[in-house]
Scaffold this motif. Structure first.
Motif, PDB file in Angstrom:
ATOM      1  N   GLY A  98      -3.207  -1.073   9.959  1.00 10.44           N
ATOM      2  CA  GLY A  98      -3.070  -1.052   8.680  1.00 10.44           C
ATOM      3  C   GLY A  98      -2.342  -1.995   7.833  1.00 10.44           C
ATOM      4  O   GLY A  98      -1.964  -1.537   6.440  1.00 10.44           O
ATOM      5  N   ARG A  99      -1.490  -2.949   8.469  1.00 11.87           N
ATOM      6  CA  ARG A  99      -0.540  -3.855   7.784  1.00 11.87           C
ATOM      7  C   ARG A  99      -1.428  -4.881   6.930  1.00 11.87           C
ATOM      8  O   ARG A  99      -2.580  -5.310   7.427  1.00 11.87           O
ATOM      9  CB  ARG A  99       0.296  -4.576   8.706  1.00 11.87           C
ATOM     10  N   THR A 100      -0.823  -5.327   6.104  1.00 12.12           N
ATOM     11  CA  THR A 100      -1.387  -6.715   5.167  1.00 12.12           C
ATOM     12  C   THR A 100      -0.189  -7.206   4.638  1.00 12.12           C
ATOM     13  O   THR A 100       1.153  -6.861   4.691  1.00 12.12           O
ATOM     14  CB  THR A 100      -2.311  -6.173   4.023  1.00 12.12           C
ATOM     15  N   THR A 101      -0.482  -8.289   3.856  1.00 10.62           N
ATOM     16  CA  THR A 101       0.486  -9.156   3.068  1.00 10.62           C
ATOM     17  C   THR A 101       0.971  -8.358   1.928  1.00 10.62           C
ATOM     18  O   THR A 101       0.241  -8.157   1.092  1.00 10.62           O
ATOM     19  CB  THR A 101      -0.071 -10.454   2.769  1.00 10.62           C
ATOM     20  N   ALA A 102       2.104  -8.607   1.740  1.00 11.58           N
ATOM     21  CA  ALA A 102       2.800  -7.729   0.119  1.00 11.58           C
ATOM     22  C   ALA A 102       2.243  -8.324  -0.932  1.00 11.58           C
ATOM     23  O   ALA A 102       2.394  -9.608  -0.749  1.00 11.58           O
ATOM     24  CB  ALA A 102       4.259  -7.451   0.370  1.00 11.58           C
ATOM     25  N   GLN A 103       1.904  -7.675  -1.655  1.00  8.94           N
ATOM     26  CA  GLN A 103       1.474  -8.247  -2.931  1.00  8.94           C
ATOM     27  C   GLN A 103       1.163  -7.367  -4.197  1.00  8.94           C
ATOM     28  O   GLN A 103       1.261  -6.027  -3.886  1.00  8.94           O
ATOM     29  CB  GLN A 103      -0.066  -8.915  -3.035  1.00  8.94           C
ATOM     30  N   THR A 104       1.355  -7.804  -5.352  1.00  3.58           N
ATOM     31  CA  THR A 104       1.266  -6.889  -6.553  1.00  3.58           C
ATOM     32  C   THR A 104       0.085  -7.419  -7.400  1.00  3.58           C
ATOM     33  O   THR A 104      -0.299  -8.418  -7.441  1.00  3.58           O
ATOM     34  CB  THR A 104       2.535  -6.997  -7.357  1.00  3.58           C
ATOM     35  N   LEU A 105      -0.738  -6.072  -7.622  1.00  6.58           N
ATOM     36  CA  LEU A 105      -1.922  -6.269  -8.392  1.00  6.58           C
ATOM     37  C   LEU A 105      -1.538  -5.621 -10.021  1.00  6.58           C
ATOM     38  O   LEU A 105      -1.036  -4.810 -10.142  1.00  6.58           O
ATOM     39  CB  LEU A 105      -2.951  -5.521  -7.835  1.00  6.58           C
ATOM     40  N   SER A 106      -2.201  -6.306 -10.800  1.00  2.00           N
ATOM     41  CA  SER A 106      -1.872  -6.041 -12.213  1.00  2.00           C
ATOM     42  C   SER A 106      -3.154  -5.571 -12.635  1.00  2.00           C
ATOM     43  O   SER A 106      -4.459  -6.688 -12.773  1.00  2.00           O
ATOM     44  CB  SER A 106      -1.203  -7.066 -12.886  1.00  2.00           C
ATOM     45  N   LEU A 107      -3.804  -4.620 -13.400  1.00  2.00           N
ATOM     46  CA  LEU A 107      -4.926  -4.400 -13.734  1.00  2.00           C
ATOM     47  C   LEU A 107      -4.941  -4.104 -15.382  1.00  2.00           C
ATOM     48  O   LEU A 107      -4.116  -3.326 -15.798  1.00  2.00           O
ATOM     49  CB  LEU A 107      -5.688  -3.062 -13.254  1.00  2.00           C
ATOM     50  N   SER A 108      -5.575  -4.877 -16.087  1.00  2.00           N
ATOM     51  CA  SER A 108      -5.248  -4.608 -17.426  1.00  2.00           C
ATOM     52  C   SER A 108      -6.648  -4.439 -18.382  1.00  2.00           C
ATOM     53  O   SER A 108      -7.600  -4.690 -17.887  1.00  2.00           O
ATOM     54  CB  SER A 108      -4.566  -6.033 -18.084  1.00  2.00           C
ATOM     55  N   GLN A 109      -6.359  -3.970 -19.589  1.00  2.00           N
ATOM     56  CA  GLN A 109      -7.395  -3.579 -20.461  1.00  2.00           C
ATOM     57  C   GLN A 109      -7.015  -3.671 -21.956  1.00  2.00           C
ATOM     58  O   GLN A 109      -6.003  -3.056 -22.365  1.00  2.00           O
ATOM     59  CB  GLN A 109      -8.115  -2.239 -20.152  1.00  2.00           C
ATOM     60  N   GLY A 110      -7.197  -4.847 -22.330  1.00  2.00           N
ATOM     61  CA  GLY A 110      -6.593  -4.919 -23.965  1.00  2.00           C
ATOM     62  C   GLY A 110      -5.112  -5.135 -23.870  1.00  2.00           C
ATOM     63  O   GLY A 110      -4.613  -5.909 -22.833  1.00  2.00           O
ATOM     64  N   SER A 111      -4.344  -4.659 -24.572  1.00  2.00           N
ATOM     65  CA  SER A 111      -2.843  -4.698 -24.667  1.00  2.00           C
ATOM     66  C   SER A 111      -2.341  -3.558 -23.580  1.00  2.00           C
ATOM     67  O   SER A 111      -1.009  -3.632 -23.215  1.00  2.00           O
ATOM     68  CB  SER A 111      -2.245  -4.313 -25.996  1.00  2.00           C
ATOM     69  N   ASP A 112      -3.157  -2.889 -22.714  1.00  2.00           N
ATOM     70  CA  ASP A 112      -2.461  -1.820 -21.687  1.00  2.00           C
ATOM     71  C   ASP A 112      -2.646  -2.449 -20.560  1.00  2.00           C
ATOM     72  O   ASP A 112      -3.769  -3.221 -20.067  1.00  2.00           O
ATOM     73  CB  ASP A 112      -3.306  -0.464 -21.925  1.00  2.00           C
ATOM     74  N   SER A 113      -1.891  -2.234 -19.501  1.00  2.00           N
ATOM     75  CA  SER A 113      -1.991  -2.622 -18.156  1.00  2.00           C
ATOM     76  C   SER A 113      -1.020  -1.649 -17.088  1.00  2.00           C
ATOM     77  O   SER A 113      -0.380  -0.908 -17.576  1.00  2.00           O
ATOM     78  CB  SER A 113      -1.469  -3.834 -17.985  1.00  2.00           C
ATOM     79  N   THR A 114      -1.604  -1.702 -15.924  1.00  2.00           N
ATOM     80  CA  THR A 114      -0.816  -1.021 -15.035  1.00  2.00           C
ATOM     81  C   THR A 114      -0.647  -1.778 -13.547  1.00  2.00           C
ATOM     82  O   THR A 114      -1.448  -2.654 -13.457  1.00  2.00           O
ATOM     83  CB  THR A 114      -1.717   0.205 -14.579  1.00  2.00           C
ATOM     84  N   THR A 115       0.237  -1.585 -13.017  1.00  2.00           N
ATOM     85  CA  THR A 115       0.657  -2.354 -11.724  1.00  2.00           C
ATOM     86  C   THR A 115       0.554  -1.613 -10.572  1.00  2.00           C
ATOM     87  O   THR A 115       1.102  -0.508 -10.412  1.00  2.00           O
ATOM     88  CB  THR A 115       2.297  -3.167 -11.931  1.00  2.00           C
ATOM     89  N   ILE A 116       0.011  -2.004  -9.459  1.00  2.00           N
ATOM     90  CA  ILE A 116      -0.263  -1.653  -8.080  1.00  2.00           C
ATOM     91  C   ILE A 116       0.601  -2.417  -7.056  1.00  2.00           C
ATOM     92  O   ILE A 116       0.508  -3.562  -7.057  1.00  2.00           O
ATOM     93  CB  ILE A 116      -1.259  -1.346  -7.802  1.00  2.00           C
ATOM     94  N   ILE A 117       1.616  -2.050  -6.554  1.00  2.00           N
ATOM     95  CA  ILE A 117       2.281  -2.922  -5.386  1.00  2.00           C
ATOM     96  C   ILE A 117       1.838  -2.281  -3.980  1.00  2.00           C
ATOM     97  O   ILE A 117       1.910  -1.343  -3.529  1.00  2.00           O
ATOM     98  CB  ILE A 117       3.962  -2.680  -5.535  1.00  2.00           C
ATOM     99  N   VAL A 118       1.291  -3.262  -3.156  1.00  2.00           N
ATOM    100  CA  VAL A 118       0.888  -2.966  -1.760  1.00  2.00           C
ATOM    101  C   VAL A 118       2.158  -3.916  -1.131  1.00  2.00           C
ATOM    102  O   VAL A 118       2.232  -4.897  -1.064  1.00  2.00           O
ATOM    103  CB  VAL A 118      -0.426  -3.802  -1.575  1.00  2.00           C
ATOM    104  N   ASN A 119       2.785  -3.124  -0.113  1.00  2.00           N
ATOM    105  CA  ASN A 119       3.692  -3.601   0.673  1.00  2.00           C
ATOM    106  C   ASN A 119       3.102  -3.967   2.063  1.00  2.00           C
ATOM    107  O   ASN A 119       1.829  -3.709   2.307  1.00  2.00           O
ATOM    108  CB  ASN A 119       4.891  -2.677   0.995  1.00  2.00           C
ATOM    109  N   SER A 120       3.910  -4.625   2.856  1.00  2.00           N
ATOM    110  CA  SER A 120       3.419  -5.050   4.016  1.00  2.00           C
ATOM    111  C   SER A 120       2.946  -4.045   5.009  1.00  2.00           C
ATOM    112  O   SER A 120       1.990  -4.395   6.058  1.00  2.00           O
ATOM    113  CB  SER A 120       4.351  -6.193   4.719  1.00  2.00           C
TER     114      SER A 120
END
Length: 127
Positions: A98-120
């Motif tokens: 279940g391991r992967t490369t750590a990355q941060t995703l940003s989901l945005s809509q107009g002026s709103d956004s949310t961040t999802i952090i996936v660790n290794s």
């Protein structure tokens, strides 16, 4: 049951429909990462989660190349976001643990956004 209905009505009034749509897409993205991780741990073939600007896709290598899949939760991929939403482009390759490369995703809509952090370790964090 009445209490749940009141909460739903109250949340839509205070948060607004746009924020609810962004949260719904975030929840779908989180579910997709969990699904890809679980599928990778349950089989021998490599599993990738691909995030594009407008969609997410879980792909499994069946030996003849990667192809999109459906999951046990009956969600078929690729899954497309609303037209006014955009996501960071990234690829997550999950191993059998279940391991992967750590990355941060940003989901945005107009002026709103949310961040999802996936660790290794494949674990997620979001506000």
């Amino acid at each position: 049951l009445v209490f749940t209905g009141l909460l739903d009505t109250s949340s839509s009034r205070f948060l607004g429909k746009d924020v609810q749509r962004l949260q719904k897409s975030r929840d779908q993205l989180v579910a997709a990462v969990f699904s890809a991780q679980q599928v990778a741990m349950a089989q021998r073939n490599p599993v990738s989660l691909l995030s594009q600007a407008d969609s997410i896709d879980i792909q499994v290598d069946s030996g003849a190349g990667f192809s999109s899949m459906g999951t046990p939760d009956s969600q078929n991929y690729p899954l497309f976001f609303d037209d006014d939403q955009s996501l960071t482009v990234a690829t997550f390759n999950f191993d059998r643990l279940g391991r992967t490369t750590a990355q941060t995703l940003s989901l945005s809509q107009g002026s709103d956004s949310t961040t999802i952090i996936v660790n290794s370790a494949g674990l997620l964090q979001w506000p």
